[in-house]
Design an enzyme around this catalytic site. Structure first.
Site, PDB file in Angstrom:
ATOM      1  N   LYS A  20      41.346  37.416  52.205  1.00 54.31           N
ATOM      2  CA  LYS A  20      42.436  36.438  52.094  1.00 54.31           C
ATOM      3  C   LYS A  20      43.803  37.113  52.172  1.00 54.31           C
ATOM      4  CE  LYS A  20      41.308  35.095  47.985  1.00 54.31           C
ATOM      5  NZ  LYS A  20      40.283  36.129  47.744  1.00 54.31           N
ATOM      6  N   SER A  21      44.005  38.099  51.313  1.00 54.19           N
ATOM      7  CA  SER A  21      45.306  38.764  51.269  1.00 54.19           C
ATOM      8  C   SER A  21      45.577  39.532  52.557  1.00 54.19           C
ATOM      9  CB  SER A  21      45.379  39.707  50.061  1.00 54.19           C
ATOM     10  OG  SER A  21      45.311  38.972  48.853  1.00 54.19           O
ATOM     11  N   THR A  45      51.798  36.299  41.529  1.00 56.43           N
ATOM     12  CA  THR A  45      51.607  35.508  40.312  1.00 56.43           C
ATOM     13  C   THR A  45      50.795  36.226  39.250  1.00 56.43           C
ATOM     14  OG1 THR A  45      49.622  34.447  41.197  1.00 56.43           O
ATOM     15  CG2 THR A  45      51.734  33.354  41.630  1.00 56.43           C
ATOM     16  N   HIS A  60      47.407  47.253  44.396  1.00 57.18           N
ATOM     17  CA  HIS A  60      47.752  46.247  45.402  1.00 57.18           C
ATOM     18  C   HIS A  60      49.171  46.462  45.927  1.00 57.18           C
ATOM     19  CE1 HIS A  60      44.136  43.955  45.346  1.00 57.18           C
ATOM     20  NE2 HIS A  60      44.235  43.578  44.093  1.00 57.18           N
ATOM     21  N   ALA A  62      50.842  49.283  46.087  1.00 53.94           N
ATOM     22  CA  ALA A  62      50.850  50.462  46.962  1.00 53.94           C
ATOM     23  C   ALA A  62      50.230  50.142  48.310  1.00 53.94           C
ATOM     24  CB  ALA A  62      50.104  51.615  46.290  1.00 53.94           C
TER      25      ALA A  62
END
Length: 200
Positions: A20-21, A45, A60, A62
């Site tokens: 997803k990311s 969030t 995340h 980095a």
């Protein structure tokens, strides 16, 4: 250059480690590469509840810096609609990662020792909870593209606890409301995108 895939707004759903990311980052890279004056902002969030979460957030951050060096990051665990309105510009792509943690922050705050009372925090299925309408309005009114990442957690084993089942229901309704608002909805599985909706 590859054709630009960015829609006015897109919801990207999937399970844990589904990609997803990475898809959101790909869209941000394409946006940034389209024009030299384009910008990208990630609204994070997640909250650092404990050491493991702090390490995860740092990793995340980095990884994002390496993969999308031009994307700025702002942290907003609660006031998501306001953050979208504040950072959206015609030349700026906004990435929200993720809706699931945002809903967790609202319904099950880590600072509260009490068991969440969903009956007082959310309405019945046919009535949208108070926090949904401002988010949908912010997505619709955004002057630049918005990419929202969220988890699809309703495909597995039904949870035992009532509170967890209520959260799964609340997230499912939130995903449906956001999907109805967005031009494009993409389901990620094993790193592969499946387009569920595209009216762009």
């Amino acid at each position: 250059m590859t054709a630009l895939l960015v829609a006015k707004n897109e919801l990207i759903l999937g399970g844990q480690r589904s990609g997803k990311s990475r898809r959101a980052e790909l869209l941000a890279r394409q946006w940034l590469g389209a024009q030299p004056d384009y910008r990208a902002v990630l609204i994070a969030t997640a909250q650092p509840w404990d050491d493991e979460m702090r390490h995860r957030i740092a990793r995340h951050q980095a990884d994002r810096t390496e993969r999308v060096p031009g994307m700025a990051t702002v942290e907003e665990p609660l006031a998501l609609a306001e953050a979208i309105g504040q950072h959206s510009r015609p030349d700026t792509l906004v990435v929200v990662d993720c809706l699931t943690l945002w809903l967790t922050n609202l319904l099950m705050p880590a600072q509260s020792p009490e068991i969440p009372n969903f009956e007082s925090k959310q309405a019945e299925a046919h009535v949208k909870p108070a926090w949904v309408a401002p988010l949908l309005i912010a997505i619709e009114n955004a002057t630049g593209p918005v990419v929202l990442v969220g988890n699809e957690i309703g495909l597995g084993v039904i949870p035992m606890g009532r509170e967890v089942r209520d959260f799964v229901d609340a997230l499912g309704r939130l995903n449906q409301d956001v999907a109805a608002t967005c031009q494009r909805v993409t389901l990620m599985a094993a790193g592969l995108p499946l387009t569920l909706k595209d009216t762009s």
